[in-house]
Design a protein around this motif. Structure first.
Motif, PDB file in Angstrom:
ATOM      1  N   SER A 151       0.790  -1.219   0.000  1.00 27.12           N
ATOM      2  CA  SER A 151       0.000   0.000   0.000  1.00 27.12           C
ATOM      3  C   SER A 151       0.829   1.279   0.000  1.00 27.12           C
ATOM      4  O   SER A 151       0.725   2.101  -0.899  1.00 27.12           O
ATOM      5  CB  SER A 151      -0.949   0.005   1.200  1.00 27.12           C
ATOM      6  N   GLU A 152       1.684   1.476   1.011  1.00 28.40           N
ATOM      7  CA  GLU A 152       2.419   2.728   1.128  1.00 28.40           C
ATOM      8  C   GLU A 152       3.430   2.890  -0.001  1.00 28.40           C
ATOM      9  O   GLU A 152       3.578   3.973  -0.577  1.00 28.40           O
ATOM     10  CB  GLU A 152       3.131   2.794   2.479  1.00 28.40           C
ATOM     11  N   PHE A 153       4.131   1.809  -0.354  1.00 31.07           N
ATOM     12  CA  PHE A 153       5.087   1.863  -1.453  1.00 31.07           C
ATOM     13  C   PHE A 153       4.381   2.213  -2.761  1.00 31.07           C
ATOM     14  O   PHE A 153       4.853   3.044  -3.541  1.00 31.07           O
ATOM     15  CB  PHE A 153       5.814   0.524  -1.611  1.00 31.07           C
ATOM     16  N   ASP A 154       3.233   1.573  -3.006  1.00 29.76           N
ATOM     17  CA  ASP A 154       2.513   1.815  -4.247  1.00 29.76           C
ATOM     18  C   ASP A 154       2.027   3.254  -4.337  1.00 29.76           C
ATOM     19  O   ASP A 154       2.059   3.874  -5.404  1.00 29.76           O
ATOM     20  CB  ASP A 154       1.309   0.865  -4.351  1.00 29.76           C
ATOM     21  N   MET A 155       1.580   3.807  -3.207  1.00 32.57           N
ATOM     22  CA  MET A 155       1.079   5.172  -3.200  1.00 32.57           C
ATOM     23  C   MET A 155       2.185   6.153  -3.564  1.00 32.57           C
ATOM     24  O   MET A 155       2.014   7.029  -4.419  1.00 32.57           O
ATOM     25  CB  MET A 155       0.501   5.515  -1.820  1.00 32.57           C
ATOM     26  N   GLN A 156       3.340   6.003  -2.933  1.00 33.43           N
ATOM     27  CA  GLN A 156       4.450   6.923  -3.177  1.00 33.43           C
ATOM     28  C   GLN A 156       5.067   6.703  -4.559  1.00 33.43           C
ATOM     29  O   GLN A 156       5.433   7.664  -5.247  1.00 33.43           O
ATOM     30  CB  GLN A 156       5.516   6.742  -2.083  1.00 33.43           C
ATOM     31  N   THR A 157       5.190   5.436  -4.961  1.00 30.05           N
ATOM     32  CA  THR A 157       5.759   5.141  -6.280  1.00 30.05           C
ATOM     33  C   THR A 157       4.862   5.674  -7.383  1.00 30.05           C
ATOM     34  O   THR A 157       5.334   6.257  -8.374  1.00 30.05           O
ATOM     35  CB  THR A 157       5.954   3.625  -6.452  1.00 30.05           C
ATOM     36  N   GLY A 158       3.551   5.491  -7.217  1.00 28.78           N
ATOM     37  CA  GLY A 158       2.608   6.014  -8.197  1.00 28.78           C
ATOM     38  C   GLY A 158       2.701   7.527  -8.315  1.00 28.78           C
ATOM     39  O   GLY A 158       2.657   8.084  -9.416  1.00 28.78           O
ATOM     40  N   ALA A 159       2.849   8.205  -7.173  1.00 32.55           N
ATOM     41  CA  ALA A 159       2.972   9.664  -7.179  1.00 32.55           C
ATOM     42  C   ALA A 159       4.238  10.098  -7.909  1.00 32.55           C
ATOM     43  O   ALA A 159       4.231  11.058  -8.695  1.00 32.55           O
ATOM     44  CB  ALA A 159       2.970  10.195  -5.750  1.00 32.55           C
ATOM     45  N   ALA A 160       5.345   9.396  -7.651  1.00 37.34           N
ATOM     46  CA  ALA A 160       6.605   9.738  -8.311  1.00 37.34           C
ATOM     47  C   ALA A 160       6.519   9.521  -9.820  1.00 37.34           C
ATOM     48  O   ALA A 160       6.933  10.375 -10.619  1.00 37.34           O
ATOM     49  CB  ALA A 160       7.740   8.908  -7.718  1.00 37.34           C
ATOM     50  N   LEU A 161       5.959   8.379 -10.234  1.00 33.69           N
ATOM     51  CA  LEU A 161       5.845   8.082 -11.664  1.00 33.69           C
ATOM     52  C   LEU A 161       4.884   9.046 -12.356  1.00 33.69           C
ATOM     53  O   LEU A 161       5.092   9.404 -13.516  1.00 33.69           O
ATOM     54  CB  LEU A 161       5.377   6.636 -11.859  1.00 33.69           C
ATOM     55  N   CYS A 162       3.853   9.470 -11.638  1.00 39.84           N
ATOM     56  CA  CYS A 162       2.918  10.445 -12.197  1.00 39.84           C
ATOM     57  C   CYS A 162       3.656  11.728 -12.560  1.00 39.84           C
ATOM     58  O   CYS A 162       3.492  12.264 -13.666  1.00 39.84           O
ATOM     59  CB  CYS A 162       1.806  10.729 -11.190  1.00 39.84           C
ATOM     60  N   SER A 163       4.472  12.231 -11.640  1.00 41.61           N
ATOM     61  CA  SER A 163       5.219  13.460 -11.915  1.00 41.61           C
ATOM     62  C   SER A 163       6.256  13.249 -13.017  1.00 41.61           C
ATOM     63  O   SER A 163       6.421  14.100 -13.904  1.00 41.61           O
ATOM     64  CB  SER A 163       5.906  13.947 -10.642  1.00 41.61           C
ATOM     65  N   LEU A 164       6.944  12.130 -12.978  1.00 45.06           N
ATOM     66  CA  LEU A 164       7.964  11.850 -13.991  1.00 45.06           C
ATOM     67  C   LEU A 164       7.344  11.725 -15.384  1.00 45.06           C
ATOM     68  O   LEU A 164       7.958  12.106 -16.384  1.00 45.06           O
ATOM     69  CB  LEU A 164       8.716  10.574 -13.633  1.00 45.06           C
ATOM     70  N   ALA A 165       6.123  11.205 -15.444  1.00 40.25           N
ATOM     71  CA  ALA A 165       5.469  10.969 -16.738  1.00 40.25           C
ATOM     72  C   ALA A 165       5.017  12.246 -17.414  1.00 40.25           C
ATOM     73  O   ALA A 165       4.631  12.226 -18.593  1.00 40.25           O
ATOM     74  CB  ALA A 165       4.271  10.034 -16.556  1.00 40.25           C
ATOM     75  N   THR A 166       5.084  13.374 -16.716  1.00 40.18           N
ATOM     76  CA  THR A 166       4.734  14.644 -17.372  1.00 40.18           C
ATOM     77  C   THR A 166       5.747  15.019 -18.442  1.00 40.18           C
ATOM     78  O   THR A 166       5.449  15.846 -19.306  1.00 40.18           O
ATOM     79  CB  THR A 166       4.632  15.782 -16.333  1.00 40.18           C
ATOM     80  N   CYS A 167       6.920  14.428 -18.387  1.00 41.30           N
ATOM     81  CA  CYS A 167       7.937  14.600 -19.423  1.00 41.30           C
ATOM     82  C   CYS A 167       7.699  13.538 -20.499  1.00 41.30           C
ATOM     83  O   CYS A 167       7.629  12.347 -20.193  1.00 41.30           O
ATOM     84  CB  CYS A 167       9.324  14.460 -18.822  1.00 41.30           C
ATOM     85  N   ALA A 168       7.562  13.956 -21.755  1.00 41.17           N
ATOM     86  CA  ALA A 168       7.217  13.035 -22.836  1.00 41.17           C
ATOM     87  C   ALA A 168       8.233  11.907 -22.985  1.00 41.17           C
ATOM     88  O   ALA A 168       7.864  10.751 -23.216  1.00 41.17           O
ATOM     89  CB  ALA A 168       7.085  13.810 -24.144  1.00 41.17           C
ATOM     90  N   GLU A 169       9.507  12.222 -22.843  1.00 42.73           N
ATOM     91  CA  GLU A 169      10.536  11.183 -22.965  1.00 42.73           C
ATOM     92  C   GLU A 169      10.407  10.173 -21.834  1.00 42.73           C
ATOM     93  O   GLU A 169      10.577   8.961 -22.041  1.00 42.73           O
ATOM     94  CB  GLU A 169      11.923  11.820 -22.960  1.00 42.73           C
ATOM     95  N   ASN A 170      10.110  10.667 -20.641  1.00 41.99           N
ATOM     96  CA  ASN A 170       9.947   9.753 -19.512  1.00 41.99           C
ATOM     97  C   ASN A 170       8.740   8.842 -19.688  1.00 41.99           C
ATOM     98  O   ASN A 170       8.742   7.701 -19.225  1.00 41.99           O
ATOM     99  CB  ASN A 170       9.798  10.537 -18.203  1.00 41.99           C
ATOM    100  N   ALA A 171       7.700   9.356 -20.333  1.00 39.83           N
ATOM    101  CA  ALA A 171       6.508   8.541 -20.552  1.00 39.83           C
ATOM    102  C   ALA A 171       6.849   7.296 -21.363  1.00 39.83           C
ATOM    103  O   ALA A 171       6.331   6.204 -21.104  1.00 39.83           O
ATOM    104  CB  ALA A 171       5.431   9.358 -21.254  1.00 39.83           C
ATOM    105  N   VAL A 172       7.731   7.454 -22.330  1.00 42.76           N
ATOM    106  CA  VAL A 172       8.176   6.313 -23.134  1.00 42.76           C
ATOM    107  C   VAL A 172       9.012   5.361 -22.282  1.00 42.76           C
ATOM    108  O   VAL A 172       8.839   4.136 -22.326  1.00 42.76           O
ATOM    109  CB  VAL A 172       8.975   6.799 -24.361  1.00 42.76           C
ATOM    110  N   THR A 173       9.913   5.923 -21.488  1.00 41.02           N
ATOM    111  CA  THR A 173      10.791   5.110 -20.642  1.00 41.02           C
ATOM    112  C   THR A 173       9.981   4.338 -19.597  1.00 41.02           C
ATOM    113  O   THR A 173      10.252   3.157 -19.335  1.00 41.02           O
ATOM    114  CB  THR A 173      11.821   6.004 -19.927  1.00 41.02           C
ATOM    115  N   ILE A 174       9.021   4.995 -18.989  1.00 38.71           N
ATOM    116  CA  ILE A 174       8.181   4.352 -17.962  1.00 38.71           C
ATOM    117  C   ILE A 174       7.414   3.175 -18.560  1.00 38.71           C
ATOM    118  O   ILE A 174       7.333   2.095 -17.967  1.00 38.71           O
ATOM    119  CB  ILE A 174       7.221   5.385 -17.338  1.00 38.71           C
ATOM    120  N   ALA A 175       6.854   3.395 -19.738  1.00 35.38           N
ATOM    121  CA  ALA A 175       6.119   2.312 -20.393  1.00 35.38           C
ATOM    122  C   ALA A 175       7.049   1.157 -20.761  1.00 35.38           C
ATOM    123  O   ALA A 175       6.709  -0.017 -20.572  1.00 35.38           O
ATOM    124  CB  ALA A 175       5.419   2.839 -21.639  1.00 35.38           C
ATOM    125  N   ALA A 176       8.225   1.493 -21.270  1.00 32.39           N
ATOM    126  CA  ALA A 176       9.188   0.455 -21.665  1.00 32.39           C
ATOM    127  C   ALA A 176       9.651  -0.374 -20.472  1.00 32.39           C
ATOM    128  O   ALA A 176      10.023  -1.543 -20.622  1.00 32.39           O
ATOM    129  CB  ALA A 176      10.385   1.097 -22.356  1.00 32.39           C
TER     130      ALA A 176
END
Length: 292
Positions: free
Chosen positions: A36-61
């Protein structure tokens, strides 16, 4: 984990670049599903990182999409669901990612999260993701088939946050091109709610999206003028709503296709300053030319 989430909070570009340079994305993705706690914080971090278009590709990959979709499920903490939905929204800005998100089964889960009884912030996150996915024609029917239309119309109501109202109007706009969906939207009572959102109590963004949705519906629904759309649309032509003047003008031009509505518009135009009246006339002229 919490530290990375805080560093990236509010989409701090400098910190996002630093986290990205540290090659933090793959290990972050691996943490999804850890609890629970890890997923909440990790999701928040990935959400912010995904605002960068290049990161969105990296996150998906890195394999994040199916993990994030899994976190939308009913056994997940509401804050984690929100972060997962928000992350998927930014990832879906990439067309290939949007296909992967839909294929992973995200759409029915997101539709469930905009339903009655869900917290406001969760609905806002989920409808934002649906709006991004519905940009692509192949997803529009899946969103409608999942039962989203009446729920989206409900989100147009006065008791919901402005962000939810705006994204609901955007998502509905993508559905109007299909006649069956247009009928479903109108049958669900969207027109009077959209007209209400044109009023001064709404934010400029909500007014603009409501005007756009009404303009598209006006092609199929002669009841739009009867719902009282013309006066608030004319008000949007004024300087207070400069950003959305063209949207309002085009919507009014669509409404002017009937003789009765055209007369109502002519009466309204007498109250406009010359510059604003010309904006409306230009929009009407462009519409007439497009029909020939």
């Amino acid at each position: 984990m919490a530290t990375i989430a805080k560093l990236c909070h509010n989409h701090n570009l400098e910190n996002i670049a630093a986290v990205t340079a540290a090659v933090a994305i793959p290990p972050l993705v691996k943490l999804l599903g850890s609890g629970s706690e890890f997923d909440m914080q990790t999701g928040a971090a990935l959400c912010s990182l995904a605002t960068c278009a290049e990161n969105a590709v990296t996150i998906a990959a890195a394999g994040a999409i199916p993990r994030l979709v899994q976190l939308l499920g009913p056994d997940t903490h509401p804050n984690t669901q929100f972060n997962a939905a928000a992350a998927l929204k930014y990832l879906a800005a990439n067309a290939a990612n949007a296909d992967t998100i839909a294929a992973a089964g995200a759409i029915p889960l997101l539709v469930q999260l905009i339903g009655p009884g869900c917290p406001d912030h969760m609905q806002t996150g989920a409808v934002g993701a649906l709006a991004e996915l519905a940009k692509y024609d192949q997803n529009v029917f899946a969103v409608a088939a999942a039962g989203a239309i009446p729920l989206l119309v409900e989100l147009l109501g006065p008791d919901y946050p402005a962000d939810s109202q705006q994204m609901a109007a955007v998502t509905l706009s993508y559905h109007v091109a299909d006649p069956w969906n247009a009928v479903a939207i109108m049958s669900a009572g969207a027109v009077p709610r959209l007209v209400q959102l044109l009023g001064p109590d709404s934010t400029a963004d909500v007014q603009g999206m409501a005007a756009m949705a009404l303009g598209l519906l006006a092609v199929n629904d002669e009841n739009v003028p009867a719902a009282g759309a013309i006066p608030p649309l004319v008000q949007l032509l004024g300087p207070r709503s400069a950003v959305f003047q063209n949207t309002a003008a085009c919507t009014l031009a669509n409404l002017a296709m009937s003789a009765e509505t055209a007369m109502l518009l002519l009466d309204a135009m007498l109250l406009l300053v010359p510059e604003t009246a010309m904006l409306l006339l230009d929009a009407m002229l462009l519409l007439v030319q497009s029909l020939h």
